[in-house]
Motif scaffolding. Sequence first.
Motif, mmCIF file in Angstrom:
data_model
loop_
_atom_site.group_PDB
_atom_site.id
_atom_site.type_symbol
_atom_site.label_atom_id
_atom_site.label_comp_id
_atom_site.label_asym_id
_atom_site.label_seq_id
_atom_site.Cartn_x
_atom_site.Cartn_y
_atom_site.Cartn_z
ATOM 1 N N ASN A 182 4.570 8.492 -8.866
ATOM 2 C CA ASN A 182 5.732 8.091 -9.155
ATOM 3 C C ASN A 182 5.934 6.848 -9.384
ATOM 4 N N TYR A 183 6.803 5.911 -9.858
ATOM 5 C CA TYR A 183 7.133 4.834 -10.817
ATOM 6 C C TYR A 183 6.646 3.614 -9.746
ATOM 7 N N CYS A 184 7.807 3.398 -8.909
ATOM 8 C CA CYS A 184 7.594 2.053 -8.120
ATOM 9 C C CYS A 184 7.965 2.584 -6.711
ATOM 10 N N ALA A 185 8.558 1.708 -5.855
ATOM 11 C CA ALA A 185 8.649 1.809 -4.531
ATOM 12 C C ALA A 185 8.352 0.899 -3.715
ATOM 13 N N SER A 186 10.003 0.161 -3.119
ATOM 14 C CA SER A 186 10.231 -0.790 -1.986
ATOM 15 C C SER A 186 9.854 -0.008 -0.102
ATOM 16 N N ILE A 187 8.707 -0.746 0.277
ATOM 17 C CA ILE A 187 8.529 0.779 1.537
ATOM 18 C C ILE A 187 9.394 0.042 2.710
ATOM 19 N N THR A 188 9.312 0.578 3.557
ATOM 20 C CA THR A 188 9.209 0.488 5.159
ATOM 21 C C THR A 188 7.937 0.219 5.349
ATOM 22 N N LEU A 478 3.676 9.393 1.259
ATOM 23 C CA LEU A 478 3.902 8.341 1.142
ATOM 24 C C LEU A 478 5.465 8.435 1.681
ATOM 25 N N PHE A 479 6.552 9.209 0.977
ATOM 26 C CA PHE A 479 7.125 9.983 1.491
ATOM 27 C C PHE A 479 7.081 10.591 2.165
ATOM 28 N N ASP A 480 6.634 11.995 3.232
ATOM 29 C CA ASP A 480 6.061 12.343 4.112
ATOM 30 C C ASP A 480 5.964 11.193 5.504
ATOM 31 N N ALA A 481 5.198 10.438 4.813
ATOM 32 C CA ALA A 481 5.463 9.235 6.315
ATOM 33 C C ALA A 481 6.377 8.277 6.798
ATOM 34 N N GLY A 482 6.839 8.614 5.426
ATOM 35 C CA GLY A 482 8.057 7.763 5.550
ATOM 36 C C GLY A 482 8.342 6.255 4.706
ATOM 37 N N TYR A 483 7.439 5.733 4.719
ATOM 38 C CA TYR A 483 7.301 4.037 3.750
ATOM 39 C C TYR A 483 8.134 4.650 2.342
ATOM 40 N N ILE A 484 8.557 5.431 1.642
ATOM 41 C CA ILE A 484 9.953 5.876 1.399
ATOM 42 C C ILE A 484 10.425 7.093 1.409
ATOM 43 N N ASN A 485 11.693 6.885 1.188
ATOM 44 C CA ASN A 485 12.857 7.925 1.187
ATOM 45 C C ASN A 485 12.644 8.582 -0.740
ATOM 46 N N ILE A 486 12.210 10.218 -0.285
ATOM 47 C CA ILE A 486 12.643 10.292 -1.320
ATOM 48 C C ILE A 486 14.071 10.723 -2.620
ATOM 49 N N LYS A 487 15.358 10.715 -0.842
ATOM 50 C CA LYS A 487 16.735 10.358 -1.793
ATOM 51 C C LYS A 487 17.189 9.503 -2.009
ATOM 52 N N ARG A 488 16.567 8.510 -1.837
ATOM 53 C CA ARG A 488 16.661 7.499 -1.832
ATOM 54 C C ARG A 488 16.187 6.130 -3.321
ATOM 55 N N GLN A 489 15.548 6.934 -3.490
ATOM 56 C CA GLN A 489 15.008 6.456 -5.068
ATOM 57 C C GLN A 489 15.521 6.698 -5.862
ATOM 58 N N TYR A 490 15.620 6.104 -7.362
ATOM 59 C CA TYR A 490 16.166 5.863 -7.671
ATOM 60 C C TYR A 490 15.931 6.558 -9.255
#
Length: 711
Positions: A182-188, A478-490
Amino acid sequence: MEISNFTITKRDGSKDQFSLDKIMNAIIKAFDSVNEPANLGAVSKIVSHLDIHDHITVEDIQNQVEVALMKEGYYKVAKSFMLYRQAHTEDRETLSKLHFLEDYMEAANAATGSKFDANANVEHKNIATLIGELPKANFIRLNRRMLTDRIKKIYGKELANEYLDKLTHHFIYKNDETNLANYCASITMYPWLIGGTTSIGGNSTAPTNLKSFCGGFINMVFMVSSMLAGACATPEFLMYMNYFIQKEYGKDYYKHANDIVDLSLKKRSLDKVITDCFEQIVYSLNQPTGARNYQAVFWNISYYDKYYFHSLFENFYFPDGSQPDWEGLSWLQKRFMKWFNQERTKTLLTFPVETMAMLTENGDCKDKEWADFAAEMYAEGHSFFTYLSDNADSLSSCCRLRNEIQDNGFSYTLGAGGVSTGSKSVLTINLNRTIQYAVNHKLDYKKYLGEIVDLCHKVQIAYNENLKELQAHGMLPLFDAGYINIKRQYLTIGINGLVEAAEFMGLKISPNDDYKHFVQEILGIIEKYNKQYRSNELMFNCEMIPAENVGVKHAKWDREDGYFVPRDCYNSYFYVVEDDSLDIVDKFKLHGAPYIEHLTGGSALHMNLEEHLSKAQYRQLFRVAAKEGCNYFTFNIPNTICNDCGHIDKRYLHKCPKCGSTNVDYMTRIIGYLKRVSNFSMPRQEEAHRRFYAGQSKYTVPVQQEATEKA
């Protein structure tokens, strides 16, 4: 089959005269290969099944021959024909790769040599970059097959064919087709803070002190970036670093930064310990990495003023129950900016891409201290982005994008504008071709654009389903571990060629009502569909994409097909980059609220200047931006690099001030990030030379007194 003077389309796109003899000879050879006799009558009967029409592709003809052979019961012959085609396909692919290898070795640089996605972030051309380039064609085919198969399942074959038609005829462009991620992410960074990298396949534990924070942060960013096609943003970076500094040196460490804290022979001060941490992280992350085709990770960070910080992080707690400290973070942000600006006079450092986020109120920045400091940094030659907003409902970083904050999950698809968010996929519309096609075919261009936009949303939904399947099989940690939330990605609808479409329509590209209405009309159509397709699971936005590579491609493809193309690289702004008639305020207006209101994914004004302005002038331009509603911008003054002695100067010069050599290069923003111009692809180098850099005569804003600035 009726014989006629047909034209066929060859595999390389060229045209040739249809030849029945070639088809018949190919069929006879297939019979001979399995020792089966073939008479003219049998061959003629096979040929009679073929439906040949003008501009038919060679591939279509061969597909029909296979079907015709099986209809007539020649199964062994059909199998041999298929194997023959496959062998020749493999030979062509191998030969194509050999030719590419030869061309790549001869290319001026890696970006020019890249066939699919020229990228100035790949600085060096070597065996590692070549290895990364060779499989890209296969990735494109795989991605297209996966996506069209999913479209067929959801919407049917007709829509899948429509997508391929619009893709291959350059009405739309699928960004990052050469990558499965997937493209890019702003992670926690919180999952890393409490558990290290084990949840994403690493073996490092959670950081416990400043030293382990620095080393672990580098490893974490490398790991995260290897699972993304684009940028990795870490908006909490300095906030977390401040936390670990305070744990070791006290909450008020910044008040005694000059104290000696190192008991080794080096006897370092606390300030030197901190800047050594900066050096370790920044230099490490600017190194090329094999996991990204020998390019540095695209790393972004944010700075905040007091009000933005409190809006975003007032409810944040560290694992020990403490909360982020603003006074310490404010000092650390300033120290990092000062250090990074100075370090860029020693060596070329592209990353991190920085954004300063500030709240505005009554036409000015609310936090005067940070507004003055940001203006001071610009005046000292530092290069970063500024994001202004009258409320903390959104944030932006890196190249251009901004997204809404939702439950403090603010997002920014190319950079550090969000926590646990980003952009899953970008699908770009070539507005110049789309609008010209409709007008030339006497169609309502607004309705036709709506059909293209609707198609793009359905394609993005299909992509999202593929992404969910990858996640369900454990392929997206990255999604499963919580770095990114798939529902918050555009899911992002990109645009390119807006200015060129307006020029085709006879509009003047300047702050005027006709151009403004056209922009609002076009972007309003996209926003309407973004809202229509939005759900609890899906969010869409629209961005004016950076188009480092595709801006050149769109111009080339459109010119080849006879469309109106006013320049060799389509703009990524609301103004024409080579236009010398606009002043500085005009450009702020063109990136102001009336033009960007429907561009929900954002855009960035790159204000190209000949020389640095004063602190007071920059400070006044913050007020201009706040008044016009221009929420994202940077000032772009090329830095001079001497190719002989290596000296770097923050000014735009024609000879080296240190050794006098005229053998100089320039460091400037290709789109969003800083690189040597000589690292740009050749078409982008030509575009860079055409850019207009405004002098003092274009600065038409009265400047308030310096005393007012200090008050």
